[in-house]
Motif scaffolding. Structure first.
Motif, PDB file in Angstrom:
ATOM      1  N   LEU A   1     -15.333  22.611  28.939  1.00 14.12           N
ATOM      2  CA  LEU A   1     -14.265  23.520  29.351  1.00 14.12           C
ATOM      3  C   LEU A   1     -14.878  24.667  30.163  1.00 14.12           C
ATOM      4  CD1 LEU A   1     -11.175  23.634  28.797  1.00 14.12           C
ATOM      5  CD2 LEU A   1     -11.697  25.238  26.957  1.00 14.12           C
ATOM      6  N   PRO A   2     -14.364  24.957  31.348  1.00 18.75           N
ATOM      7  CA  PRO A   2     -14.989  26.005  32.174  1.00 18.75           C
ATOM      8  C   PRO A   2     -14.870  27.381  31.544  1.00 18.75           C
ATOM      9  CG  PRO A   2     -12.910  25.283  33.122  1.00 18.75           C
ATOM     10  CD  PRO A   2     -13.231  24.324  32.021  1.00 18.75           C
ATOM     11  N   GLU A   3     -15.921  28.171  31.747  1.00 17.30           N
ATOM     12  CA  GLU A   3     -15.895  29.538  31.236  1.00 17.30           C
ATOM     13  C   GLU A   3     -15.037  30.423  32.122  1.00 17.30           C
ATOM     14  OE1 GLU A   3     -19.031  33.210  30.383  1.00 17.30           O
ATOM     15  OE2 GLU A   3     -19.744  31.139  30.365  1.00 17.30           O
ATOM     16  N   LYS A   4     -15.077  30.152  33.421  1.00 14.96           N
ATOM     17  CA  LYS A   4     -14.260  30.912  34.366  1.00 14.96           C
ATOM     18  C   LYS A   4     -13.468  29.954  35.254  1.00 14.96           C
ATOM     19  CE  LYS A   4     -16.873  35.224  34.728  1.00 14.96           C
ATOM     20  NZ  LYS A   4     -17.514  36.205  35.650  1.00 14.96           N
ATOM     21  N   VAL A   5     -12.357  30.456  35.774  1.00 17.87           N
ATOM     22  CA  VAL A   5     -11.529  29.712  36.714  1.00 17.87           C
ATOM     23  C   VAL A   5     -11.266  30.620  37.909  1.00 17.87           C
ATOM     24  CG1 VAL A   5      -9.242  28.723  37.128  1.00 17.87           C
ATOM     25  CG2 VAL A   5     -10.421  28.279  34.957  1.00 17.87           C
ATOM     26  N   VAL A   6     -11.465  30.090  39.101  1.00 16.45           N
ATOM     27  CA  VAL A   6     -11.105  30.798  40.324  1.00 16.45           C
ATOM     28  C   VAL A   6     -10.001  30.006  41.015  1.00 16.45           C
ATOM     29  CG1 VAL A   6     -11.866  31.623  42.577  1.00 16.45           C
ATOM     30  CG2 VAL A   6     -13.409  31.781  40.608  1.00 16.45           C
ATOM     31  N   LEU A   7      -8.845  30.623  41.133  1.00 15.10           N
ATOM     32  CA  LEU A   7      -7.719  30.013  41.827  1.00 15.10           C
ATOM     33  C   LEU A   7      -7.711  30.584  43.241  1.00 15.10           C
ATOM     34  CD1 LEU A   7      -5.098  30.303  38.949  1.00 15.10           C
ATOM     35  CD2 LEU A   7      -6.563  28.354  39.520  1.00 15.10           C
ATOM     36  N   LYS A   8      -8.128  29.767  44.173  1.00 13.31           N
ATOM     37  CA  LYS A   8      -8.343  30.225  45.554  1.00 13.31           C
ATOM     38  C   LYS A   8      -7.124  29.871  46.410  1.00 13.31           C
ATOM     39  CE  LYS A   8     -11.688  29.922  49.347  1.00 13.31           C
ATOM     40  NZ  LYS A   8     -11.818  31.379  49.446  1.00 13.31           N
ATOM     41  N   VAL A   9      -6.571  30.853  47.084  1.00 17.08           N
ATOM     42  CA  VAL A   9      -5.407  30.611  47.938  1.00 17.08           C
ATOM     43  C   VAL A   9      -5.867  29.913  49.211  1.00 17.08           C
ATOM     44  CG1 VAL A   9      -3.520  31.674  49.236  1.00 17.08           C
ATOM     45  CG2 VAL A   9      -4.199  32.607  47.005  1.00 17.08           C
ATOM     46  N   VAL A  10      -5.409  28.672  49.396  1.00 14.51           N
ATOM     47  CA  VAL A  10      -5.748  27.875  50.573  1.00 14.51           C
ATOM     48  C   VAL A  10      -4.438  27.360  51.160  1.00 14.51           C
ATOM     49  CG1 VAL A  10      -7.049  25.920  51.481  1.00 14.51           C
ATOM     50  CG2 VAL A  10      -7.926  27.181  49.502  1.00 14.51           C
ATOM     51  N   LYS A  11      -4.087  27.832  52.330  1.00 15.27           N
ATOM     52  CA  LYS A  11      -2.772  27.526  52.891  1.00 15.27           C
ATOM     53  C   LYS A  11      -2.744  26.222  53.678  1.00 15.27           C
ATOM     54  CE  LYS A  11      -1.675  32.445  53.226  1.00 15.27           C
ATOM     55  NZ  LYS A  11      -1.295  33.581  54.111  1.00 15.27           N
ATOM     56  N   ASN A  12      -3.889  25.791  54.142  1.00 18.81           N
ATOM     57  CA  ASN A  12      -3.951  24.599  54.987  1.00 18.81           C
ATOM     58  C   ASN A  12      -4.561  23.436  54.215  1.00 18.81           C
ATOM     59  OD1 ASN A  12      -5.691  22.836  56.999  1.00 18.81           O
ATOM     60  ND2 ASN A  12      -4.003  23.720  58.184  1.00 18.81           N
TER      61      ASN A  12
ATOM     62  N   GLU B   1      -9.369  39.383  37.645  1.00 13.37           N
ATOM     63  CA  GLU B   1      -9.383  39.917  39.007  1.00 13.37           C
ATOM     64  C   GLU B   1      -8.273  39.250  39.810  1.00 13.37           C
ATOM     65  OE1 GLU B   1     -12.677  40.901  42.435  1.00 13.37           O
ATOM     66  OE2 GLU B   1     -12.640  38.851  41.641  1.00 13.37           O
ATOM     67  N   SER B   2      -7.522  40.048  40.577  1.00 12.20           N
ATOM     68  CA  SER B   2      -6.454  39.518  41.420  1.00 12.20           C
ATOM     69  C   SER B   2      -6.573  40.119  42.811  1.00 12.20           C
ATOM     70  CB  SER B   2      -5.074  39.874  40.849  1.00 12.20           C
ATOM     71  OG  SER B   2      -4.898  39.334  39.563  1.00 12.20           O
ATOM     72  N   VAL B   3      -6.672  39.253  43.801  1.00  6.56           N
ATOM     73  CA  VAL B   3      -6.650  39.686  45.198  1.00  6.56           C
ATOM     74  C   VAL B   3      -5.570  38.854  45.876  1.00  6.56           C
ATOM     75  CG1 VAL B   3      -7.919  39.977  47.347  1.00  6.56           C
ATOM     76  CG2 VAL B   3      -9.116  40.229  45.144  1.00  6.56           C
ATOM     77  N   ALA B   4      -4.399  39.453  46.053  1.00 10.74           N
ATOM     78  CA  ALA B   4      -3.253  38.723  46.583  1.00 10.74           C
ATOM     79  C   ALA B   4      -3.592  38.033  47.893  1.00 10.74           C
ATOM     80  CB  ALA B   4      -2.074  39.672  46.781  1.00 10.74           C
ATOM     81  N   ASP B   5      -3.116  36.795  48.019  1.00 10.49           N
ATOM     82  CA  ASP B   5      -3.300  35.979  49.216  1.00 10.49           C
ATOM     83  C   ASP B   5      -4.753  35.567  49.433  1.00 10.49           C
ATOM     84  OD1 ASP B   5      -1.452  34.788  50.906  1.00 10.49           O
ATOM     85  OD2 ASP B   5      -1.975  36.048  52.610  1.00 10.49           O
ATOM     86  N   ASP B   6      -5.599  35.748  48.394  1.00 10.14           N
ATOM     87  CA  ASP B   6      -7.000  35.334  48.525  1.00 10.14           C
ATOM     88  C   ASP B   6      -7.466  34.561  47.292  1.00 10.14           C
ATOM     89  OD1 ASP B   6      -9.547  35.773  50.288  1.00 10.14           O
ATOM     90  OD2 ASP B   6     -10.172  36.093  48.199  1.00 10.14           O
ATOM     91  N   HIS B   7      -7.530  35.243  46.135  1.00 13.62           N
ATOM     92  CA  HIS B   7      -7.991  34.517  44.946  1.00 13.62           C
ATOM     93  C   HIS B   7      -7.592  35.250  43.667  1.00 13.62           C
ATOM     94  CE1 HIS B   7     -11.232  37.520  45.134  1.00 13.62           C
ATOM     95  NE2 HIS B   7     -11.408  37.287  43.844  1.00 13.62           N
ATOM     96  N   TYR B   8      -7.626  34.506  42.566  1.00 14.03           N
ATOM     97  CA  TYR B   8      -7.377  35.034  41.224  1.00 14.03           C
ATOM     98  C   TYR B   8      -8.488  34.503  40.333  1.00 14.03           C
ATOM     99  CZ  TYR B   8      -2.741  36.049  43.068  1.00 14.03           C
ATOM    100  OH  TYR B   8      -1.705  36.519  43.834  1.00 14.03           O
ATOM    101  N   THR B   9      -9.181  35.411  39.647  1.00 15.32           N
ATOM    102  CA  THR B   9     -10.270  35.015  38.759  1.00 15.32           C
ATOM    103  C   THR B   9      -9.805  35.136  37.315  1.00 15.32           C
ATOM    104  OG1 THR B   9     -11.934  35.781  40.341  1.00 15.32           O
ATOM    105  CG2 THR B   9     -12.647  35.466  38.064  1.00 15.32           C
ATOM    106  N   LEU B  10     -10.029  34.081  36.547  1.00 12.30           N
ATOM    107  CA  LEU B  10      -9.611  34.023  35.154  1.00 12.30           C
ATOM    108  C   LEU B  10     -10.829  33.786  34.261  1.00 12.30           C
ATOM    109  CD1 LEU B  10      -7.114  33.251  36.947  1.00 12.30           C
ATOM    110  CD2 LEU B  10      -6.385  31.788  35.084  1.00 12.30           C
ATOM    111  N   THR B  11     -10.807  34.357  33.083  1.00 15.47           N
ATOM    112  CA  THR B  11     -11.905  34.206  32.127  1.00 15.47           C
ATOM    113  C   THR B  11     -11.395  33.572  30.836  1.00 15.47           C
ATOM    114  OG1 THR B  11     -12.989  36.169  33.033  1.00 15.47           O
ATOM    115  CG2 THR B  11     -13.722  35.418  30.861  1.00 15.47           C
ATOM    116  N   ARG B  12     -12.173  32.645  30.304  1.00 12.49           N
ATOM    117  CA  ARG B  12     -11.782  31.952  29.073  1.00 12.49           C
ATOM    118  C   ARG B  12     -11.860  32.893  27.878  1.00 12.49           C
ATOM    119  NH1 ARG B  12     -15.720  27.300  27.930  1.00 12.49           N
ATOM    120  NH2 ARG B  12     -16.844  28.893  26.746  1.00 12.49           N
ATOM    121  N   ARG B  13     -10.884  32.761  26.983  1.00  9.87           N
ATOM    122  CA  ARG B  13     -10.860  33.556  25.760  1.00  9.87           C
ATOM    123  C   ARG B  13     -11.603  32.786  24.657  1.00  9.87           C
ATOM    124  NH1 ARG B  13      -5.013  34.734  24.073  1.00  9.87           N
ATOM    125  NH2 ARG B  13      -6.164  35.960  22.527  1.00  9.87           N
TER     126      ARG B  13
END
Length: 529
Positions: A229-240, A200-212
């Protein structure tokens, strides 16, 4: 103060051993020292990465995401040990590397990775028509790769000897075959062999990744079945950065880079952290035709007008130190080269401008042939409050010298305008972090914008000569030449590094480490509550 690194984040391999960590020595705590959580989600603060194409970008934000999605042929531990990755064996010289690929590697779509895919990935970067930022950085301009699919071997050769060839190539992300005909897919992070894939990709908000679950070819033999090892990764856009610190302390983030004043309260909580010393303060001058800084005396004067120690203190909030040189710590070629920078001497600065014909008028502003000496100084929004204070200090000192200076603050996403020549600037605080002295060469030599990567349009014959001599030498002789080359840049004030900072990546509910100075997703371990 969210740092962005132009040129590479500290990229694997290119990224030499450049980091120290707190408590873990660069690797997560061994099994048994803490209880690991299974099936957990790891949430990390990032800046918006934009285009994720791993064959084109050398910028830190997209490469940080790409480390989850793509693999390299080999990786480097902090002590310089080479680890197998997509390649299980390698034979290297100063002009070639032969890689034997791991068996059973598959792409995110299930197709097998081939030797041709590997060769095509590198050859794509090596083709100047593709305008990759990695050309000359990770991939030498004269490199050619050939594949033997039957034997599972890839051979990469260069004409000009390069003592760091294997290390440079270890920073190249490999793309599966379909990616070379799907630029939009690569832009979105597809066609990789990595431990994770984007779901899942939501620009300027978050990216969700799933382990293979089938992944079994990570650095040093890491597999998807590693405990914790995490099953999922959420890369959250935090500007501050303050927001990132608050989210970390409230258990809404598992990891965040915090290098400003908020780090004090995170240290107070004794959170896990992995640290790396990086270049934070560094400026260059626009030496393009017709720019005032094309004149060496102008560059010398503007640098002599500044107390670089004071500038370092202001830029880092008192947490930084003066850099030893242009490459990251620990330096592959140890020596302090920055002593060759012009010394702080306001009187000499004024004299140099007088010699160059820039004389003060009745209004206190210097002018030459009826044209006033007025500058635009560029700095990044990600430098935060200390960065703004440092830019204001530069403006003050240059204005006192008779050189009115306009400050222009831009987001890192607009750095492309510097690279292609469309941005108006005379001097700019844009730091480059590289682990090897050879890796910064493309930014300091050759054509300027829009044809080349030399965005400051530097022309330093001594540097060019010494770089050529360093490339042909080995061992201590090579390092001596590289160090002299750096000093040649400082002698003409072509580039001015003024502040290193220790950059911590804090963890809460998770531990992690680095490989070759870079945060390594394969080292993440989620902790039980």
């Amino acid at each position: 103060m969210r740092a962005r690194l132009l040129g590479l984040l500290c990229a694997v391999a290119l990224t030499s051993a450049a980091c120290g960590t707190s408590g873990s020595g660069g690797e997560p705590a061994p099994a048994g020292t803490s209880r690991y959580a299974e099936g957990a989600t790891f949430t990390m603060a990032i800046l918006e990465p934009g285009d994720l194409n791993p064959l084109l970008t050398a910028l830190s934000e997209p490469r940080q995401v790409d480390f989850f999605l793509y693999d390299t042929l080999v990786a480097y531990k902090e002590d310089g040990t080479v680890l197998p990755g997509l390649a299980t064996e390698w034979k290297d010289t100063a002009t070639s590397v032969e890689f034997t690929l791991a068996k059973g590697v598959t792409c995110a779509d299930g197709t097998p990775l081939t030797a041709k895919d590997v060769a095509d990935s590198v050859n794509f970067i090596a083709d100047p028509e593709n305008k990759s930022q990695l050309l000359g950085l990770f991939v030498p301009a004269d490199l050619k790769a050939t594949a033997d699919d039957a034997a599972g071997k890839v051979t990469m050769t260069v004409e000009a000897a390069d003592p760091f060839l294997l290390r440079r190539l270890s920073s190249v992300f490999i793309v599966c075959g379909k990616g070379l005909t799907d630029a939009e897919g690569l832009k979105a992070g597809k066609h990789g062999t990595g431990l994770y894939q984007i779901t899942e990709s939501v620009a300027d908000d978050h990216y969700t990744l799933t382990r293979r679950p089938e992944y079994a070819w990570g650095p040093g033999g890491v597999t998807a079945k590693e405990p914790g090892l995490p099953e999922k990764v959420v890369l959250k856009v935090v500007k501050n950065e303050t927001t990132a610190a608050n989210l970390l302390l409230s258990n809404q983030l598992n990891a965040a880079n915090v290098i400003g004043p908020d780090r004090a309260r995170l240290d107070q909580k004794q959170l896990f952290k992995s640290e790396i010393r990086l270049m934070f303060g560094e400026y260059t001058f626009n030496q393009a035709e017709g720019r005032p800084a094309q004149d060496e005396k102008v560059r010398q004067a503007l640098t002599a007008a500044l107390d670089l120690d004071e500038l370092a203190r202001v830029a880092t909030g008192g947490t930084g130190v003066r850099p030893d040189g242009l490459s990251m710590q620990p330096r592959v070629c140890p020596d302090v080269t920055t002593t060759a920078l012009p010394a702080h001497d306001p009187a000499k600065a004024a004299a140099l401008l007088d010699e160059a014909g820039w004389v003060k008028g009745a209004d206190g502003v210097r002018a030459k042939d009826g044209k006033k000496l007025e500058l635009t100084f560029l700095y990044l929004t990600e430098h935060g409050d200390p960065g703004k204070a440092a830019a204001e200090l530069i403006k003050q000192k240059w204005t006192e010298l008779g050189v009115p200076t306009e400050l222009s603050q831009v987001p890192s996403s607009q750095l492309g305008g510097v690279n292609d020549g469309s941005t108006d600037w005379d001097a700019g605080w844009i730091q480059v972090n590289v682990p090897l002295p050879s890796m910064i060469v493309p930014f300091l030599t050759g054509d300027g914008p829009p044809k080349g990567s030399n965005w400051s349009s530097i022309k330093n014959a001594d540097y060019d000569r010494l770089v050529a001599e360093a490339a042909k030498a080995t061992g201590d002789e090579s390092c001596a030449k590289w160090n002299e080359a750096e000093k040649a840049l400082y002698a003409k004030a072509d580039i001015v590094p003024f502040a290193d900072t220790t950059t911590p990546l804090y963890g809460n509910g998770a531990e992690f480490g680095r490989l070759g100075g870079v945060f390594a997703p394969s080292t993440i371990r989620m902790l039980s509550k």
